[in-house]
Design a protein around this motif. Sequence first.
Motif, mmCIF file in Angstrom:
data_model
loop_
_atom_site.group_PDB
_atom_site.id
_atom_site.type_symbol
_atom_site.label_atom_id
_atom_site.label_comp_id
_atom_site.label_asym_id
_atom_site.label_seq_id
_atom_site.Cartn_x
_atom_site.Cartn_y
_atom_site.Cartn_z
ATOM 1 N N GLY A 65 -72.193 6.805 53.999
ATOM 2 C CA GLY A 65 -71.138 7.236 54.909
ATOM 3 C C GLY A 65 -71.121 8.740 55.104
ATOM 4 O O GLY A 65 -71.828 9.485 54.428
ATOM 5 N N TRP A 66 -70.301 9.165 56.050
ATOM 6 C CA TRP A 66 -70.133 10.581 56.381
ATOM 7 C C TRP A 66 -68.761 11.014 55.912
ATOM 8 O O TRP A 66 -67.778 10.293 56.059
ATOM 9 N N LEU A 67 -68.683 12.176 55.316
ATOM 10 C CA LEU A 67 -67.418 12.720 54.834
ATOM 11 C C LEU A 67 -67.177 14.072 55.508
ATOM 12 O O LEU A 67 -67.596 15.113 54.987
ATOM 13 N N PRO A 68 -66.525 14.081 56.672
ATOM 14 C CA PRO A 68 -66.230 15.357 57.341
ATOM 15 C C PRO A 68 -65.418 16.277 56.440
ATOM 16 O O PRO A 68 -64.651 15.812 55.591
ATOM 17 N N TYR A 69 -65.574 17.560 56.644
ATOM 18 C CA TYR A 69 -64.923 18.533 55.765
ATOM 19 C C TYR A 69 -63.407 18.389 55.791
ATOM 20 O O TYR A 69 -62.744 18.510 54.760
ATOM 21 N N ARG A 70 -62.844 18.078 56.942
ATOM 22 C CA ARG A 70 -61.383 17.911 57.012
ATOM 23 C C ARG A 70 -60.923 16.729 56.164
ATOM 24 O O ARG A 70 -59.865 16.771 55.535
ATOM 25 N N ASP A 71 -61.736 15.665 56.139
ATOM 26 C CA ASP A 71 -61.384 14.512 55.312
ATOM 27 C C ASP A 71 -61.559 14.832 53.823
ATOM 28 O O ASP A 71 -60.791 14.364 52.982
ATOM 29 N N HIS A 72 -62.592 15.614 53.529
ATOM 30 C CA HIS A 72 -62.790 16.049 52.146
ATOM 31 C C HIS A 72 -61.575 16.836 51.661
ATOM 32 O O HIS A 72 -61.066 16.601 50.544
ATOM 33 N N LEU A 73 -61.092 17.758 52.472
ATOM 34 C CA LEU A 73 -59.930 18.557 52.085
ATOM 35 C C LEU A 73 -58.680 17.695 51.936
ATOM 36 O O LEU A 73 -57.834 17.959 51.075
ATOM 37 N N ALA A 74 -58.557 16.661 52.767
ATOM 38 C CA ALA A 74 -57.402 15.769 52.640
ATOM 39 C C ALA A 74 -57.431 15.047 51.296
ATOM 40 O O ALA A 74 -56.387 14.858 50.658
ATOM 41 N N LEU A 75 -58.618 14.651 50.841
ATOM 42 C CA LEU A 75 -58.739 14.027 49.535
ATOM 43 C C LEU A 75 -58.412 15.017 48.415
ATOM 44 O O LEU A 75 -57.727 14.685 47.450
ATOM 45 N N VAL A 76 -58.918 16.246 48.563
ATOM 46 C CA VAL A 76 -58.724 17.278 47.544
ATOM 47 C C VAL A 76 -57.248 17.607 47.348
ATOM 48 O O VAL A 76 -56.762 17.738 46.221
ATOM 49 N N THR A 77 -56.517 17.750 48.440
ATOM 50 C CA THR A 77 -55.133 18.206 48.348
ATOM 51 C C THR A 77 -54.128 17.068 48.236
ATOM 52 O O THR A 77 -52.941 17.332 48.073
ATOM 53 N N GLY A 78 -54.605 15.835 48.301
ATOM 54 C CA GLY A 78 -53.687 14.703 48.267
ATOM 55 C C GLY A 78 -53.828 13.816 47.055
ATOM 56 O O GLY A 78 -53.362 12.670 47.060
ATOM 57 N N GLY A 79 -54.458 14.328 46.005
ATOM 58 C CA GLY A 79 -54.561 13.565 44.775
ATOM 59 C C GLY A 79 -55.609 12.482 44.772
ATOM 60 O O GLY A 79 -55.665 11.669 43.848
ATOM 61 N N ARG A 80 -56.499 12.452 45.787
ATOM 62 C CA ARG A 80 -57.463 11.366 45.917
ATOM 63 C C ARG A 80 -58.859 11.780 45.470
ATOM 64 O O ARG A 80 -59.854 11.186 45.877
ATOM 65 N N ARG A 81 -58.942 12.803 44.643
ATOM 66 C CA ARG A 81 -60.216 13.189 44.045
ATOM 67 C C ARG A 81 -59.996 13.403 42.552
ATOM 68 O O ARG A 81 -58.931 13.827 42.125
ATOM 69 N N HIS A 82 -61.014 13.104 41.764
ATOM 70 C CA HIS A 82 -60.977 13.345 40.319
ATOM 71 C C HIS A 82 -62.283 14.033 39.958
ATOM 72 O O HIS A 82 -63.346 13.424 39.991
ATOM 73 N N VAL A 83 -62.200 15.314 39.641
ATOM 74 C CA VAL A 83 -63.394 16.071 39.292
ATOM 75 C C VAL A 83 -63.519 16.162 37.774
ATOM 76 O O VAL A 83 -62.542 16.020 37.028
ATOM 77 N N MET A 84 -64.751 16.393 37.334
ATOM 78 C CA MET A 84 -64.998 16.748 35.942
ATOM 79 C C MET A 84 -65.745 18.068 35.958
ATOM 80 O O MET A 84 -66.923 18.132 36.297
ATOM 81 N N MET A 85 -65.018 19.133 35.625
ATOM 82 C CA MET A 85 -65.547 20.487 35.682
ATOM 83 C C MET A 85 -66.056 20.929 34.320
ATOM 84 O O MET A 85 -65.799 20.292 33.301
ATOM 85 N N GLY A 86 -66.726 22.070 34.314
ATOM 86 C CA GLY A 86 -67.066 22.747 33.072
ATOM 87 C C GLY A 86 -65.976 23.739 32.710
ATOM 88 O O GLY A 86 -64.997 23.923 33.443
ATOM 89 N N ALA A 87 -66.120 24.379 31.567
ATOM 90 C CA ALA A 87 -65.136 25.370 31.128
ATOM 91 C C ALA A 87 -65.808 26.355 30.188
ATOM 92 O O ALA A 87 -66.459 25.947 29.227
ATOM 93 N N SER A 88 -65.647 27.637 30.474
ATOM 94 C CA SER A 88 -66.100 28.662 29.534
ATOM 95 C C SER A 88 -65.088 28.838 28.417
ATOM 96 O O SER A 88 -65.444 29.182 27.288
ATOM 97 N N GLN A 89 -63.802 28.617 28.744
ATOM 98 C CA GLN A 89 -62.732 28.623 27.752
ATOM 99 C C GLN A 89 -61.708 27.560 28.131
ATOM 100 O O GLN A 89 -61.455 27.308 29.311
ATOM 101 N N LEU A 90 -61.122 26.928 27.120
ATOM 102 C CA LEU A 90 -60.002 26.000 27.289
ATOM 103 C C LEU A 90 -58.996 26.273 26.176
ATOM 104 O O LEU A 90 -59.397 26.512 25.030
ATOM 105 N N ASP A 91 -57.704 26.236 26.504
ATOM 106 C CA ASP A 91 -56.709 26.395 25.451
ATOM 107 C C ASP A 91 -56.000 25.070 25.178
ATOM 108 O O ASP A 91 -56.329 24.033 25.756
ATOM 109 N N ARG A 92 -55.042 25.098 24.289
ATOM 110 C CA ARG A 92 -54.428 23.862 23.796
ATOM 111 C C ARG A 92 -53.651 23.104 24.874
ATOM 112 O O ARG A 92 -53.386 21.911 24.716
ATOM 113 N N TYR A 93 -53.261 23.769 25.966
ATOM 114 C CA TYR A 93 -52.531 23.090 27.027
ATOM 115 C C TYR A 93 -53.406 22.784 28.246
ATOM 116 O O TYR A 93 -52.896 22.359 29.280
#
Length: 239
Positions: A65-93
């Motif tokens: 499928g095709w994911l236009p950028y506007r639709d991508h942003l709608a997913l990003v800002t509407g709770g419909r994406r779940h990312v797994m990022m890296g971290a150089s630092q993380l604290d207890r919270y």
Amino acid sequence: MTVSRAEYCVIACADAWRGDGEVLAGPMGLIPSLGARLARLTFSPDLLLTDGEALLVRPDGTVEGWLPYRDHLALVTGGRRHVMMGASQLDRYGNQNISCIGDRSRPLRQLLGVRGAPVNTLNHPTSYWVPRHSPRVFVERVDMVCGIGYDRVPPGSAPFHRIPRVVTDLAVLDFATPDRSMRLASLHPGVTVEQVRAATGFPLAGGDDVPYTREPTAEELRIIREVLDPDGAREREVR
């Protein structure tokens, strides 16, 4: 059948997307990518995968499928994406730093920069992958806040803010505590509670009776070894 530490990490990452339904997965790095693809092929068939640009893809990389950028942003800002990022630092919270080490006005090390971390963490679930669990990563206070932790979000102000889990080469951590501080949720087999605590720069919530990260099924192992990563690149990322 012997299961490697890297394979336990893949399984722990895959389980981050369990029960998410039709959301856009955003794995960053090899082990999270293997986890997301494994989840799609097994217990999360509705998961959406992207090539990172403008296409939706299947676990084998073919376009579905095709994911236009506007639709991508709608997913990003509407709770419909779940990312797994890296971290150089993380604290207890769960505050994350990927920008700099040291005072940001005169940093000792310049890193990636803040990038999209504030938008990601405030507007949809964000998990983390840390391939080297150490006190240099798990710190009492991050040098600069990029990803937003639980202590910086007033109740009700960010309905999609959630940090489901942190996966490392030693363990799985979460924030299932009354004050939303980091908890030791499971140990990868062969790791002790003492090892994880010694590698963490702040006290972790939870007692000494910690379960092990779940075993992969025979079918999950087959998919990892024969379909997703037959060359064994996962073993080079996790010692």
